[in-house]
Design a protein around this motif. Structure first.
Motif: not given
Length: 149
Positions: A36-43, A56-68, A115-116
């Motif tokens: 992973a060269r980059g990580v973006r997180t949203i709560a 699409v994520v229904e009823q989302a409590v968070g998302c993590i995007e790992l970029i290589g 996330v950890a």
């Protein structure tokens, strides 16, 4: 024997070897482990869907995007969504014109643990195949896909 290396005639040795480019692109039907060269997180609050790039994520409590890094002209990424939904969607993988994208949708209670792991210095992710073995880890050796029986 690998088909990546062409056979050469005996007369083509040393400086007279023919140039044969190697195909270094990942075999996406298998799984590839990527740093992973980059990580973006949203709560999020879990009240509405979250969408990114048609995913699409229904009823989302968070998302993590790992970029290589880009490989063979394709950006590599793993999108992980966390939902309050009782029926999370299955994992997936697709190759578009510009990206190789793996997806996971997991229960909301897993968000803090992922996330950890994603925030670590040596985070790697595995994508490919049908997406069922998409994963993240703190060590690339732990992500080697099991061989089929």
């Amino acid at each position: 024997m690998s088909t990546n290396y062409p056979t050469r005639a005996q007369r083509h040795r040393g400086l007279f070897q023919q140039f044969s480019p190697l195909n270094l692109a990942p075999a996406w039907e298998q799984y590839s482990v990527v740093k992973a060269r980059g990580v973006r997180t949203i709560a999020l609050g879990g009240h509405t869907p979250y969408s990114a790039s048609g995913w699409v994520v229904e009823q989302a409590v968070g998302c993590i995007e790992l970029i290589g890094a880009k490989v063979a002209g394709l950006g590599q990424m793993l999108l992980i969504g966390f939902t309050l939904s009782e029926q999370p969607a299955s994992a997936g993988f697709e190759v578009t014109a510009t990206d190789a994208i793996g997806t996971l949708i997991l229960p909301a209670h897993c968000f803090a643990a992922y996330v950890a792991i994603a925030a670590g210095q040596n985070t790697h992710f595995r994508i490919g195949g049908n997406g069922q073995l998409n994963a993240i880890g703190s060590d690339p050796s732990s992500l080697q896909a099991p061989s089929p029986v």
